[in-house]
Design a protein around this motif. Structure first.
Motif, PDB file in Angstrom:
ATOM      1  N   ARG A  39     -10.634 -17.873  10.880  1.00  0.00           N
ATOM      2  CA  ARG A  39      -9.688 -17.030  10.133  1.00  0.00           C
ATOM      3  C   ARG A  39      -8.932 -17.862   9.090  1.00  0.00           C
ATOM      4  N   ASP A  40      -8.479 -19.039   9.498  1.00  0.00           N
ATOM      5  CA  ASP A  40      -7.758 -19.925   8.571  1.00  0.00           C
ATOM      6  C   ASP A  40      -8.653 -20.351   7.409  1.00  0.00           C
ATOM      7  N   LEU A  41      -9.900 -20.704   7.703  1.00  0.00           N
ATOM      8  CA  LEU A  41     -10.834 -21.105   6.649  1.00  0.00           C
ATOM      9  C   LEU A  41     -11.161 -19.940   5.718  1.00  0.00           C
ATOM     10  N   SER A  42     -11.223 -18.753   6.281  1.00  0.00           N
ATOM     11  CA  SER A  42     -11.475 -17.571   5.468  1.00  0.00           C
ATOM     12  C   SER A  42     -10.284 -17.278   4.549  1.00  0.00           C
ATOM     13  N   LYS A  43      -9.079 -17.352   5.106  1.00  0.00           N
ATOM     14  CA  LYS A  43      -7.863 -17.130   4.308  1.00  0.00           C
ATOM     15  C   LYS A  43      -7.725 -18.170   3.200  1.00  0.00           C
ATOM     16  N   ALA A  44      -8.178 -19.388   3.460  1.00  0.00           N
ATOM     17  CA  ALA A  44      -8.100 -20.457   2.465  1.00  0.00           C
ATOM     18  C   ALA A  44      -9.200 -20.334   1.409  1.00  0.00           C
ATOM     19  N   GLY A  45     -10.115 -19.381   1.587  1.00  0.00           N
ATOM     20  CA  GLY A  45     -11.151 -19.150   0.594  1.00  0.00           C
ATOM     21  C   GLY A  45     -12.420 -19.952   0.785  1.00  0.00           C
ATOM     22  N   HIS A  46     -12.550 -20.647   1.912  1.00  0.00           N
ATOM     23  CA  HIS A  46     -13.753 -21.452   2.152  1.00  0.00           C
ATOM     24  C   HIS A  46     -14.894 -20.643   2.754  1.00  0.00           C
ATOM     25  N   LEU A  47     -14.549 -19.576   3.468  1.00  0.00           N
ATOM     26  CA  LEU A  47     -15.542 -18.722   4.106  1.00  0.00           C
ATOM     27  C   LEU A  47     -15.286 -17.277   3.708  1.00  0.00           C
ATOM     28  N   THR A  48     -16.327 -16.470   3.765  1.00  0.00           N
ATOM     29  CA  THR A  48     -16.192 -15.032   3.582  1.00  0.00           C
ATOM     30  C   THR A  48     -16.592 -14.386   4.902  1.00  0.00           C
ATOM     31  N   VAL A  49     -15.581 -13.965   5.670  1.00  0.00           N
ATOM     32  CA  VAL A  49     -15.811 -13.458   7.019  1.00  0.00           C
ATOM     33  C   VAL A  49     -15.037 -12.163   7.201  1.00  0.00           C
ATOM     34  N   ALA A  50     -15.741 -11.089   7.571  1.00  0.00           N
ATOM     35  CA  ALA A  50     -15.080  -9.814   7.831  1.00  0.00           C
ATOM     36  C   ALA A  50     -14.552  -9.759   9.263  1.00  0.00           C
TER      37      ALA A  50
END
Length: 129
Positions: A39-50
């Motif tokens: 979730r943190d990596l997704s919020k930081a823009g490194h991952l695209t995770v639904a």
């Protein structure tokens, strides 16, 4: 650790609270920690995770399924550092192929920049319990 897991699995039908506790305080707690990191990596823009919980479960399965089952079923046999590194690398590559955010890729392509070199051969082994 695998001996403890075997014992808990073997006794969970007689002691269901033991199995439930191991599930909640071990496995589920670890997945929650991993989902928070995703979730943190997704919020930081490194991952695209639904669905971060689903992604965490997928990542754990990609990394752990084969080595854990191999260790549980082979018992006293060894798993080399090279085998473990290979599972980690291939699992991470598969995960990043699906979830890595790359703004330069066109839709339908699933390539990501490699973040590490392939594992190097090792003669060191890890004994499984």
């Amino acid at each position: 650790m695998l001996r403890l897991r075997r014992l808990i699995i073997g006794e969970s039908s007689r002691f269901p609270d033991l199995g439930r506790l191991y599930w909640e305080q071990g496995f589920t707690k670890g997945l929650t920690t991993l989902a928070n990191a995703v979730r943190d990596l997704s919020k930081a823009g490194h991952l695209t995770v639904a669905d971060t919980d689903q992604a965490a479960s997928q990542f754990a399965a990609l990394i752990l399924r084969i080595p854990v089952n191999q260790a549980l079923l082979r018992g006293h046999d060894t798993i080399t550092d090279t085998e473990i590194a290979g599972h980690i690398q291939r699992g991470t590559d598969a995960f990043l192929t699906l979830y890595h955010r790359n703004t330069n890729r066109s839709p339908g392509t699933h390539q990501h920049p490699s973040t590490s070199a392939p594992p190097t051969p090792s003669t060191k082994t890890v004994r499984t319990p």
